[in-house]
Write a protein that holds these residues in place. Structure first.
Motif, PDB file in Angstrom:
ATOM      1  N   MET A 158      -9.188 -16.175   5.801  1.00 52.89           N
ATOM      2  CA  MET A 158     -10.404 -17.030   5.592  1.00 52.89           C
ATOM      3  C   MET A 158     -11.518 -16.717   6.680  1.00 52.89           C
ATOM      4  SD  MET A 158      -8.668 -20.689   5.191  1.00 52.89           S
ATOM      5  CE  MET A 158     -10.119 -21.512   4.809  1.00 52.89           C
ATOM      6  N   ALA A 162     -15.394 -15.477   5.346  1.00 48.05           N
ATOM      7  CA  ALA A 162     -16.452 -16.215   5.952  1.00 48.05           C
ATOM      8  C   ALA A 162     -17.378 -15.235   6.617  1.00 48.05           C
ATOM      9  CB  ALA A 162     -16.089 -17.474   6.797  1.00 48.05           C
ATOM     10  N   GLN A 173     -13.031 -12.467  -2.288  1.00 50.19           N
ATOM     11  CA  GLN A 173     -11.891 -13.242  -2.293  1.00 50.19           C
ATOM     12  C   GLN A 173     -10.677 -12.949  -1.501  1.00 50.19           C
ATOM     13  OE1 GLN A 173     -12.004 -12.298  -6.840  1.00 50.19           O
ATOM     14  NE2 GLN A 173     -11.859 -14.653  -7.019  1.00 50.19           N
ATOM     15  N   ILE A 174      -9.631 -13.768  -1.344  1.00 49.12           N
ATOM     16  CA  ILE A 174      -8.429 -13.406  -0.606  1.00 49.12           C
ATOM     17  C   ILE A 174      -7.259 -13.091  -1.868  1.00 49.12           C
ATOM     18  CG2 ILE A 174      -6.742 -14.011   0.963  1.00 49.12           C
ATOM     19  CD1 ILE A 174      -8.809 -16.033   2.148  1.00 49.12           C
ATOM     20  N   GLN A 248     -15.595 -17.237  13.375  1.00 49.85           N
ATOM     21  CA  GLN A 248     -14.822 -17.897  12.178  1.00 49.85           C
ATOM     22  C   GLN A 248     -13.457 -18.112  12.437  1.00 49.85           C
ATOM     23  OE1 GLN A 248     -16.436 -19.447   9.638  1.00 49.85           O
ATOM     24  NE2 GLN A 248     -18.463 -18.472   9.854  1.00 49.85           N
ATOM     25  N   TYR A 252     -11.347 -21.899  12.315  1.00 50.82           N
ATOM     26  CA  TYR A 252     -10.488 -22.219  11.277  1.00 50.82           C
ATOM     27  C   TYR A 252      -9.098 -22.537  11.777  1.00 50.82           C
ATOM     28  CZ  TYR A 252     -13.242 -20.832   7.278  1.00 50.82           C
ATOM     29  OH  TYR A 252     -14.164 -20.942   6.247  1.00 50.82           O
ATOM     30  N   LEU A 265      -7.038 -26.706   5.221  1.00 50.37           N
ATOM     31  CA  LEU A 265      -7.622 -25.601   4.884  1.00 50.37           C
ATOM     32  C   LEU A 265      -7.416 -25.163   3.291  1.00 50.37           C
ATOM     33  CD1 LEU A 265      -7.116 -23.411   8.004  1.00 50.37           C
ATOM     34  CD2 LEU A 265      -8.973 -24.965   7.485  1.00 50.37           C
ATOM     35  N   GLU A 268     -10.105 -25.313   0.538  1.00 52.43           N
ATOM     36  CA  GLU A 268     -11.077 -24.002   0.816  1.00 52.43           C
ATOM     37  C   GLU A 268     -10.316 -22.713   0.393  1.00 52.43           C
ATOM     38  OE1 GLU A 268     -14.096 -21.994   4.132  1.00 52.43           O
ATOM     39  OE2 GLU A 268     -13.227 -24.016   4.502  1.00 52.43           O
ATOM     40  N   TYR A 269      -9.059 -22.643   1.080  1.00 52.40           N
ATOM     41  CA  TYR A 269      -8.298 -21.338   0.661  1.00 52.40           C
ATOM     42  C   TYR A 269      -8.409 -20.860  -0.884  1.00 52.40           C
ATOM     43  CZ  TYR A 269      -4.984 -17.495   1.177  1.00 52.40           C
ATOM     44  OH  TYR A 269      -4.312 -16.365   1.090  1.00 52.40           O
ATOM     45  N   LEU A 272     -11.129 -19.554  -2.430  1.00 54.33           N
ATOM     46  CA  LEU A 272     -11.185 -18.387  -2.165  1.00 54.33           C
ATOM     47  C   LEU A 272     -10.071 -17.422  -2.845  1.00 54.33           C
ATOM     48  CD1 LEU A 272     -12.062 -18.447   1.572  1.00 54.33           C
ATOM     49  CD2 LEU A 272     -13.757 -17.760  -0.184  1.00 54.33           C
TER      50      LEU A 272
END
Length: 329
Positions: A158, A162, A173-174, A248, A252, A265, A268-269, A272
């Motif tokens: 993350m 960011a 993206q993750i 960042q 996190y 999190l 938000e994760y 992504l």
């Protein structure tokens, strides 16, 4: 903070010229000491303009990730507060583990301009050519049980996503659990290693490799990897990206350790997450199956809905995502 790093930070943060006397007064040193530091910076590739009765002004900075350069840009409380830089090393994870065993503090960051035997998951390795990429490893000493450690990889993912958005205006993206991708190609890999007792963590090293200013890749990686330079068409300041990653990560990490899971999190994760609500293939030894990714749960496990409707929580293993690295099935 060393005087050279402090003077560099002062010059970088100034809108215009900084007088030599101001630097002398601020750091309680002589004009000769300031002059020596400025000359050292010039020798390292900084273009610094000196004008009588005005002072010094930085015109341009070299693309380096030395301790002084990164340290002068950091705005963190603890992440990267101690820095160790290598021109060349086999692996920043290996160096970081040695330092951690010798008592290196929580938040120490190990950087290398050239990494010759970088570590990947499942024993894979790669090299980092000089001046092109980021090879860094953060030492963390969390008060966590060992079964929570795997989530730290997700936290760093993350942070990198960011930081790429902040510094390069690139939306990434993750790919669960340890890659950052853009346009279906990998730009970053993360490897977390742990030293622990049965019920406590001694330390973690979180290794992160980012393809920054690479322009060419080996034939076998051309369809699977890219770089921030290729994506943006612009040269990226590696030191600024390292500093942003640390800022960042600290942000996190603080949320993660407060609850000790991904609860704060998770939403938000999942925004992504590459391939959420899309077909995936789970490649576990002796147990390969297809399904649909439904995002992570609060323990960082990937939820995969099988074709029969069963939801499986994947804790570890290889997961192929349609459209990423050539998976089209």
């Amino acid at each position: 903070m060393a005087m050279k790093q402090e003077i560099l930070a002062a010059l970088q943060q100034a809108d215009g010229y900084v007088s030599g006397q101001e630097l002398c007064d601020r750091f309680e040193v002589s004009r000769t000491a300031v002059w020596k530091v400025v000359n050292q910076l010039k020798e390292e590739g900084y273009e610094i303009e000196s004008v009588s009765r005005k002072g010094y002004r930085i015109v341009s900075c070299p693309d380096c990730i030395t301790s002084e350069r990164v340290g002068s840009l950091l705005k963190t409380r603890w992440a990267g507060s101690t820095l160790s830089y290598f021109d060349v090393t086999d692996s920043t994870n290996t160096e970081a583990k040695k330092m951690a065993e010798q008592g290196a503090p929580h938040g120490m960051l190990v950087l290398a301009d050239c990494q010759q035997s970088g570590k990947g998951r499942r024993g894979r390795s790669w090299s980092t050519p000089p001046g092109t990429s980021i090879a860094m490893t953060l030492i963390v000493r969390p008060q966590l049980p060992p079964d929570r450690v795997s989530m730290m990889t997700l936290v760093m993912g993350m942070a990198v996503a960011a930081a790429c958005r902040q510094v390069c205006q690139v939306e990434t993206q993750i790919k669960w659990p340890n890659d950052i991708v853009c346009q279906g190609k990998k730009i970053c890999g993360i490897l977390t290693e742990m030293s622990s007792e049965p019920d406590a963590v001694n330390y973690l090293v979180i290794g992160t490799g980012i393809n920054v200013n690479l322009t060419e890749f080996p034939e076998e990686l051309k369809d699977k990897a890219t770089s921030l330079l290729n994506l943006t068409g612009s040269h990226v300041d590696r030191a600024a990206l390292v500093a942003a990653c640390m800022e960042q990560f600290e942000h996190y990490y603080d949320q993660f350790v407060r609850i000790r899971d991904m609860s704060l999190l998770q939403e938000e994760y999942n925004r992504l997450l590459a391939g959420k609500d899309a077909p995936v293939r789970v490649l576990e030894p002796g147990n390969e199956y297809s399904g649909t990714s439904r995002g992570i749960n609060d323990r960082g496990e990937l939820l995969v809905e099988k074709e029969n409707g069963e939801i499986v929580a994947v804790y570890a293993g290889e997961v192929s995502v349609r459209g990423i690295y050539g998976y089209t099935g």
